[in-house]
Design an enzyme around this catalytic site. Structure first.
Site, PDB file in Angstrom:
ATOM      1  N   ASP A 196       0.859  -1.192   0.000  1.00 25.37           N
ATOM      2  CA  ASP A 196       0.000   0.000   0.000  1.00 25.37           C
ATOM      3  C   ASP A 196       0.896   1.244   0.000  1.00 25.37           C
ATOM      4  O   ASP A 196       2.018   1.172  -0.495  1.00 25.37           O
ATOM      5  CB  ASP A 196      -0.949  -0.080   1.216  1.00 25.37           C
ATOM      6  CG  ASP A 196      -2.240   0.689   0.985  1.00 25.37           C
ATOM      7  OD1 ASP A 196      -2.161   1.888   0.665  1.00 25.37           O
ATOM      8  OD2 ASP A 196      -3.331   0.111   1.124  1.00 25.37           O
ATOM      9  N   HIS A 256       2.142   2.159  -3.209  1.00 21.30           N
ATOM     10  CA  HIS A 256       1.210   3.123  -3.790  1.00 21.30           C
ATOM     11  C   HIS A 256       1.721   4.550  -3.701  1.00 21.30           C
ATOM     12  O   HIS A 256       0.976   5.500  -3.878  1.00 21.30           O
ATOM     13  CB  HIS A 256      -0.169   2.998  -3.130  1.00 21.30           C
ATOM     14  CG  HIS A 256      -0.834   1.676  -3.379  1.00 21.30           C
ATOM     15  ND1 HIS A 256      -2.052   1.341  -2.855  1.00 21.30           N
ATOM     16  CD2 HIS A 256      -0.424   0.590  -4.101  1.00 21.30           C
ATOM     17  CE1 HIS A 256      -2.382   0.110  -3.243  1.00 21.30           C
ATOM     18  NE2 HIS A 256      -1.403  -0.362  -3.988  1.00 21.30           N
TER      19      HIS A 256
END
Ligand code: NAG
Ligand code: NAG
Ligand code: NAG
Length: 399
Positions: free
Chosen positions: A222, A245
Site C-alpha cells: 500500500d 502506492h
C-alpha cells in the site's frame, strides 16, 4: 615556585578526571533473557519483554531494554508509560534480534509503545509480522466489518523519540503507525512486504506533529508513507519507495471533526515502479477539512503510474456516490523539480473539487517522460488553480 604551580595543576587535573569518570553516562541494561525470553523462535516472549520494560520504566537514570541476537516469538506486547509513571531519564530499546509475530494474531496492534517520552529504538533488528496467511483473509475493500488485522509497530502518545535502523517485514496491516505523537524521528528504516499485500502501509501518520522520516527504504503493498488527518510539520527526505502506492496525503474527509493536514515537505525521494508518485486523496462525499502548505521537491520517478496526482474523487472500492463534490480544500501545494518516467500517459493529473477548487498549486521544473504508443505525455487539470514556471514536460495545464 614553579614546582608548586605544577603540583596545583596536577591536583586540578586529578580532580577533573575523577569527576569526569564519575559523571560518565552509565546505562542500566535489562536483557530480556534475564526475564525469561528465549531466542529459539518458539517460546512466547511477550511477557518477558514487558517485564524487562517494567524494570527499565522504574529505573531512575538511563535504561536499556536489550533484545540480543536470536529469533524471539512474541504475541501482543504493550510497552506503556501511562500516567507518567516511568522514572527513566532516557529509554533505549536495543534490538539486535528478530522478533516474530504469531500468524493468527488479531486486534489493533502487535508491538505497542504508548505514553512514552525520550525513547530510542536502535540496533538493526527485525520485526516480522508474518502476514502472509492474514492477507488472504483481508476483505476490507468489500466488507466494512472486516476482521481487524494488527499493525506491526504502533506509537501512540510518544514524544521526543527516535527510531533508527529497524526492519519491518510482512506486517499483517500497517507496518509502523504513528498516532498522537510529537517530535519523532525515523532514520534508516527498512520496510518490506510484497506489492500485492493488502493495506500494508509503510509508515502511517495521523494526529501527529513534527515527525521526520529520513534515509529509509520502503517497499510494500500500500502507501509507502501516508499522512492522514492531523499530520502537521512532517519532513520526509532521502526515502526510496517501491513497490507500493507512493507517498500520500490522505485519505481525507472521511470523518467528522478531522484535523487539518499542514506543513508537509517531501524532498529528495525516489519512487520506483509505484502506482502513484506523490498523491493527495480525499473522498468525494466528505466532511470539511483543509490540506495546505505541502511541498514535493527534488523527486525522481522511475516508471511510476501516476507521478503527480491529486484525487478528490478517491474511491478504491469503485462503489462511491459520484454526485458529491469533496468538502476538502486543498491549497498551497508546490511541485518543484520532479523528473523521470511515467508509465502512463497522464503524468500530471489534478482532479479537484467542483465546489472547492484547488488553490495556489505550483508546478516548477517538471520533466516526466512517457514512451508508450498512446503518447505523448500529458497533463490534466479539473478545478485546479495555480501557476507554473518555465518550460516543462508535460506542458502545464494550470491557469
Ligand atoms: C540525505 O542524506 C544525506 C546523507 O545522509 C544527508 O547529508 C542529507 O542532508 C539528507 N538530505 C536531506 C534533504 O535531508
Ligand atoms: C538524496 O538521497 C540519496 C539517498 O536516497 C542520498 O544518497 C543523497 O545524498 C541525497 N542528496 C541530498 C542532496 O540530500
Ligand atoms: C509550511 O510548512 C513548513 C514545514 O512545516 C514550515 O516550516 C513553514 O513555516 C510553513 N509555511 C507557512 C506559510 O505556514
Amino acid at each position: 615556585m614553579s614546582s608548586s604551580i605544577i603540583l596545583l595543576l596536577r591536583v586540578c587535573f586529578v580532580i577533573i578526571f575523577a569527576w569526569a569518570v564519575r559523571a560518565r553516562p552509565y546505562t542500566k541494561v535489562f536483557d530480556v533473557r534475564n526475564f525469561g525470553a528465549v531466542g529459539n523462535g518458539k517460546i512466547d516472549c511477550s511477557k518477558a519483554f514487558m517485564k524487562a520494560f517494567e524494570m527499565a520504566c522504574a529505573w531512575e537514570g538511563d535504561a536499556m531494554v536489550y533484545i540480543p541476537k536470536g529469533t524471539y516469538y512474541a504475541g501482543l506486547t504493550i510497552f506503556s508509560g501511562e500516567k507518567d509513571r516511568c522514572k527513566f531519564r532516557t529509554l533505549r530499546f536495543q534490538v539486535d534480534g528478530i522478533v516474530k509475530a504469531p500468524t493468527d494474531l488479531v486486534g489493533d496492534s502487535w508491538i505497542k509503545f504508548i505514553y512514552i517520552k525520550r525513547l530510542t529504538i536502535d540496533g538493526g533488528g527485525t520485526f516480522d509480522g508474518q502476514g502472509a496467511l492474514a492477507w488472504k483473509l483481508n476483505d476490507c475493500n468489500m466488507n466494512r466489518h472486516c476482521r481487524k488485522l494488527p499493525k506491526s509497530i504502533t506509537f501512540d502518545f510518544v514524544a521526543h523519540s527516535t527510531v533508527n535502523r529497524i526492519h519491518s517485514v510482512n506486517s499483517k496491516s500497517v507496518h509502523i503507525n504513528v498516532h498522537a505523537c510529537r517530535n519523532m524521528k525515523f532514520n534508516s528504516i527498512t520496510i518490506s512486504a510484497p506489492d500485492d499485500s493488502p493495506n500494508t502501509d509503510g509508515i502511517h501518520i495521523g494526529n501527529s506533529k513534527s515527525i521526520s522520516i529520513m534515509s529509509s527504504m520502503i517497499g510494500t503493498g500500500d502507501d509507502c508513507i501516508s499522512m492522514s488527518p492531523g499530520s502537521e510539520d512532517i519532513y520526509i527526505a532521502n526515502v526510496t519507495c517501491g513497490p507500493g502506492h507512493g507517498i500520500s496525503v490522505g485519505s481525507l474527509g472521511g470523518d467528522k471533526d478531522e484535523l487539518n493536514v499542514k506543513g508537509v515537505i517531501v524532498r529528495n525521494c525516489t519512487l520506483i515502479g509505484t502506482d502513484n508518485g506523490v498523491r493527495i486523496k480525499t473522498w468525494a462525499k466528505s466532511y470539511p477539512n483543509v490540506v495546505q502548505n505541502v511541498t514535493f521537491e527534488d523527486i525522481f520517478m522511475n516508471s511510476v503510474d501516476k507521478p503527480i496526482f491529486i484525487d478528490q474523487e478517491y474511491c478504491p472500492s469503485g462503489l462511491c456516490d459520484t454526485k458529491h463534490s469533496s468538502n476538502v480544500q486543498i491549497r498551497d501545494v508546490h511541485y518543484r523539480n520532479i523528473w523521470g518516467s511515467s508509465s502512463t500517459k497522464l503524468a500530471v493529473h489534478f482532479v479537484c473539487s467542483r465546489s472547492l477548487p484547488c488553490q495556489n498549486l505550483e508546478l516548477k521544473r517538471i520533466f516526466l517522460r512517457y514512451s508508450g504508443k498512446d503518447g505523448p505525455v500529458s497533463s490534466s487539470c479539473t478545478h485546479a488553480r495555480g501557476d507554473s514556471f518555465g518550460k516543462q514536460i508535460p506542458a502545464s495545464c494550470l491557469k
